[in-house]
Design a protein around this motif. Structure first.
Motif, PDB file in Angstrom:
ATOM      1  N   ALA A   1       0.097  50.043  32.979  1.00 26.95           N
ATOM      2  CA  ALA A   1       1.645  49.487  32.972  1.00 26.95           C
ATOM      3  C   ALA A   1       2.421  50.585  33.827  1.00 26.95           C
ATOM      4  O   ALA A   1       3.217  50.211  34.644  1.00 26.95           O
ATOM      5  CB  ALA A   1       2.086  49.445  31.475  1.00 26.95           C
ATOM      6  N   GLY A   2       2.238  51.807  33.644  1.00 24.83           N
ATOM      7  CA  GLY A   2       3.094  52.747  34.331  1.00 24.83           C
ATOM      8  C   GLY A   2       2.865  52.945  35.843  1.00 24.83           C
ATOM      9  O   GLY A   2       3.790  52.926  36.661  1.00 24.83           O
ATOM     10  N   ARG A   3       1.509  52.563  36.106  1.00 24.93           N
ATOM     11  CA  ARG A   3       1.037  52.563  37.633  1.00 24.93           C
ATOM     12  C   ARG A   3       1.649  51.230  38.280  1.00 24.93           C
ATOM     13  O   ARG A   3       2.048  51.151  39.264  1.00 24.93           O
ATOM     14  CB  ARG A   3      -0.560  52.286  37.675  1.00 24.93           C
ATOM     15  CG  ARG A   3      -1.160  53.847  37.438  1.00 24.93           C
ATOM     16  CD  ARG A   3      -0.758  54.790  38.893  1.00 24.93           C
ATOM     17  NE  ARG A   3      -1.105  54.027  40.095  1.00 24.93           N
ATOM     18  CZ  ARG A   3      -0.273  53.838  40.921  1.00 24.93           C
ATOM     19  NH1 ARG A   3       1.133  54.030  40.762  1.00 24.93           N
ATOM     20  NH2 ARG A   3      -0.848  53.178  41.860  1.00 24.93           N
ATOM     21  N   MET A   4       1.700  50.235  37.316  1.00 24.57           N
ATOM     22  CA  MET A   4       2.334  48.984  37.916  1.00 24.57           C
ATOM     23  C   MET A   4       4.025  49.070  38.270  1.00 24.57           C
ATOM     24  O   MET A   4       4.534  48.408  39.176  1.00 24.57           O
ATOM     25  CB  MET A   4       2.275  47.900  37.022  1.00 24.57           C
ATOM     26  CG  MET A   4       0.565  46.980  37.111  1.00 24.57           C
ATOM     27  SD  MET A   4       0.538  45.535  36.246  1.00 24.57           S
ATOM     28  CE  MET A   4       0.648  46.145  34.644  1.00 24.57           C
ATOM     29  N   ILE A   5       4.644  50.124  37.553  1.00 26.92           N
ATOM     30  CA  ILE A   5       5.939  50.244  37.961  1.00 26.92           C
ATOM     31  C   ILE A   5       6.205  51.100  38.986  1.00 26.92           C
ATOM     32  O   ILE A   5       6.876  51.054  40.080  1.00 26.92           O
ATOM     33  CB  ILE A   5       6.458  50.993  36.503  1.00 26.92           C
ATOM     34  CG1 ILE A   5       6.783  49.964  35.503  1.00 26.92           C
ATOM     35  CG2 ILE A   5       7.988  51.529  37.038  1.00 26.92           C
ATOM     36  CD1 ILE A   5       7.425  50.651  34.469  1.00 26.92           C
ATOM     37  N   SER A   6       5.368  52.549  39.128  1.00 26.13           N
ATOM     38  CA  SER A   6       5.358  53.222  40.203  1.00 26.13           C
ATOM     39  C   SER A   6       4.975  52.710  41.514  1.00 26.13           C
ATOM     40  O   SER A   6       5.316  53.406  42.616  1.00 26.13           O
ATOM     41  CB  SER A   6       4.647  54.524  39.593  1.00 26.13           C
ATOM     42  OG  SER A   6       3.249  54.312  39.529  1.00 26.13           O
ATOM     43  N   ARG A  41       7.605  49.118  48.020  1.00 26.61           N
ATOM     44  CA  ARG A  41       6.960  47.568  48.130  1.00 26.61           C
ATOM     45  C   ARG A  41       8.080  46.636  47.531  1.00 26.61           C
ATOM     46  O   ARG A  41       8.428  45.621  48.074  1.00 26.61           O
ATOM     47  CB  ARG A  41       5.497  47.394  47.148  1.00 26.61           C
ATOM     48  CG  ARG A  41       4.492  48.399  47.795  1.00 26.61           C
ATOM     49  CD  ARG A  41       3.212  47.898  46.979  1.00 26.61           C
ATOM     50  NE  ARG A  41       2.026  48.717  47.557  1.00 26.61           N
ATOM     51  CZ  ARG A  41       0.788  48.630  47.316  1.00 26.61           C
ATOM     52  NH1 ARG A  41       0.374  47.724  46.270  1.00 26.61           N
ATOM     53  NH2 ARG A  41      -0.188  49.496  47.776  1.00 26.61           N
ATOM     54  N   VAL A  42       8.448  46.795  46.228  1.00 26.24           N
ATOM     55  CA  VAL A  42       9.592  46.064  45.830  1.00 26.24           C
ATOM     56  C   VAL A  42      10.883  46.812  45.906  1.00 26.24           C
ATOM     57  O   VAL A  42      12.006  46.036  46.307  1.00 26.24           O
ATOM     58  CB  VAL A  42       9.311  45.865  44.311  1.00 26.24           C
ATOM     59  CG1 VAL A  42      10.498  45.024  43.529  1.00 26.24           C
ATOM     60  CG2 VAL A  42       8.056  45.148  44.014  1.00 26.24           C
ATOM     61  N   PHE A  43      11.238  47.891  46.082  1.00 28.34           N
ATOM     62  CA  PHE A  43      12.338  48.713  46.052  1.00 28.34           C
ATOM     63  C   PHE A  43      11.911  50.123  47.043  1.00 28.34           C
ATOM     64  O   PHE A  43      10.875  50.587  47.083  1.00 28.34           O
ATOM     65  CB  PHE A  43      13.176  49.024  44.972  1.00 28.34           C
ATOM     66  CG  PHE A  43      12.323  50.296  44.244  1.00 28.34           C
ATOM     67  CD1 PHE A  43      12.823  51.541  44.388  1.00 28.34           C
ATOM     68  CD2 PHE A  43      11.373  50.011  43.208  1.00 28.34           C
ATOM     69  CE1 PHE A  43      12.209  52.645  43.693  1.00 28.34           C
ATOM     70  CE2 PHE A  43      10.683  51.132  42.843  1.00 28.34           C
ATOM     71  CZ  PHE A  43      11.190  52.372  42.782  1.00 28.34           C
ATOM     72  N   ALA A  44      13.147  50.371  47.713  1.00 33.43           N
ATOM     73  CA  ALA A  44      13.107  51.541  48.682  1.00 33.43           C
ATOM     74  C   ALA A  44      14.091  52.404  48.367  1.00 33.43           C
ATOM     75  O   ALA A  44      15.180  52.109  47.797  1.00 33.43           O
ATOM     76  CB  ALA A  44      13.173  51.184  49.950  1.00 33.43           C
ATOM     77  N   LYS A  99      16.120  47.419  41.126  1.00 34.30           N
ATOM     78  CA  LYS A  99      15.234  46.374  41.548  1.00 34.30           C
ATOM     79  C   LYS A  99      13.683  46.426  40.978  1.00 34.30           C
ATOM     80  O   LYS A  99      12.901  45.550  41.332  1.00 34.30           O
ATOM     81  CB  LYS A  99      15.141  46.316  43.389  1.00 34.30           C
ATOM     82  CG  LYS A  99      16.294  46.169  43.831  1.00 34.30           C
ATOM     83  CD  LYS A  99      16.133  45.989  45.459  1.00 34.30           C
ATOM     84  CE  LYS A  99      17.258  45.843  46.041  1.00 34.30           C
ATOM     85  NZ  LYS A  99      17.264  45.702  47.718  1.00 34.30           N
ATOM     86  N   ILE A 100      13.722  47.385  40.401  1.00 29.02           N
ATOM     87  CA  ILE A 100      12.422  47.529  39.405  1.00 29.02           C
ATOM     88  C   ILE A 100      12.204  46.134  38.669  1.00 29.02           C
ATOM     89  O   ILE A 100      12.929  45.898  37.818  1.00 29.02           O
ATOM     90  CB  ILE A 100      12.121  48.737  38.689  1.00 29.02           C
ATOM     91  CG1 ILE A 100      12.321  50.098  39.500  1.00 29.02           C
ATOM     92  CG2 ILE A 100      11.036  48.897  37.839  1.00 29.02           C
ATOM     93  CD1 ILE A 100      12.383  51.158  38.840  1.00 29.02           C
TER      94      ILE A 100
END
Length: 330
Positions: free
Chosen positions: A150-155, A160-163, A169-170
């Motif tokens: 789960a942590g990896r899906m956030i980091s 990719r999703v935010f810069a 935007k997470i």
């Protein structure tokens, strides 16, 4: 060729055959779970954002694109399967995540997909991962691995999703673990782990959407007949059972869950049933050999006498005697 070399080759061949059967079984499980109607049921029953929505609406409006099976790398320093030139064309279709990890040192999410929650003022986008575990017997607590995933899906959302510093935007992530062959106390259970606000001093109220970004759900499967009142557990108990015949699965899924058994699902169910029987037969054979050898060594019995004491039928003995001889000469 020496007899010792032949025995080693025979043992290796059996191990490879067993591993291949298990890999194929795992692949069947993943393909069944990745069917959109099954994902829709899991979302409706396990993910709070979708409670109150119909399975049909979730399928039609919420699941974005096609689920990715063993295609997205867990670790940041590993390429996704589609981006990795060493993987393309070298992996047999349907090979499971664990097999890839052993052979190539890479770990991929079993199933990863995106979903959007309809009917909200601002679209809520979720990233979800589903993992299927054959057994809870691991060298580490499964929950720790789930937290890592789960942590990896956030980091991994960075760039990719935010810069930059646009952390607002997470997207929220879910890691859902379906565990088979669990202990009796975990059978037919659903457990959720999430981030919660707790005031130690004072009374602060942060908007929940700012910290509710990670949820892990563990489902322990058991016997379908003991999962009454919990539709998602009963559904998965039936769907993933290697004991339930495909025709019985079809009848239950269509009658009780309004899930039409597609041709691909029917084929996977047939393969799973056959592979499950093969794996169980090999496990039974290995247990019989181990028991017979222990009796022979501890009580000084012959192989035939040991098998007599175990009540092994005559027609099952020939392959067992060969395996016992191999075991004794290891």
């Amino acid at each position: 060729m020496r007899k010792a070399d032949i025995r080693v080759q025979s043992t290796i061949a059996k191990s490879i055959d067993t591993a291949d059967q298990e890999a194929q079984y795992d692949a069947c499980v993943k393909r069944l779970l990745s069917e959109k109607i099954i994902l829709a049921w899991i979302l409706r029953e396990c993910v709070s954002e979708f409670r109150g929505y119909s399975v049909e609406r979730i399928m039609r409006e919420c699941i974005e694109g096609e689920p990715e099976i063993s295609a997205v790398a867990v670790d940041q320093d590993e390429l996704d399967y589609a981006e990795d030139p060493d993987s393309r064309g070298s992996m047999v279709e349907g090979r499971n995540t664990e097999d890839v990890s052993v052979k190539e040192g890479r770990i991929y999410y079993d199933i990863r997909f995106l979903a959007v929650v309809p009917g909200t003022k601002k679209p809520v986008h979720l990233i979800l991962n589903i993992e299927a575990q054959k057994s809870e017997k691991t060298s580490y607590p499964i929950i720790k691995r789930a937290v890592y995933y789960a942590g990896r899906m956030i980091s991994a959302q960075k760039n990719r999703v935010f810069a930059g510093s646009h952390y607002e935007k997470i997207r929220k992530v879910y890691s859902i673990w379906i565990q088979m062959n669990v202990s009796p106390e975990k059978a037919n259970t659903i457990t959720e782990y999430s981030i919660a606000e707790k005031n130690i001093v004072g009374s602060v109220r942060e908007e929940k959407t700012n910290y509710d970004l990670l949820t892990i759900i563990m489902l322990g499967l058991g016997k379908a007949e003991k999962a009454e009142g919990q539709p998602i557990l009963r559904l998965l108990d039936v769907l993933l059972s290697a004991d339930t015949k495909p025709e019985d699965k079809k009848k239950i899924l269509e009658r009780d869950f309004d899930i039409p058994m597609s041709e691909s699902m029917s084929e996977e169910a047939n393969v799973m049933c056959n592979l499950g029987e093969g794996i169980r037969e090999q496990a039974t054979q290995a247990m019989r050999v181990e028991t017979a050898v222990n009796l022979m060594r501890s009580l000084g019995l012959s192989a035939e006498t040991a098998l007599n004491a175990m009540g092994v039928p005559g027609e099952d003995r020939r392959p067992l005697l060969d395996l016992i001889n191999e075991k004794l000469t290891e």
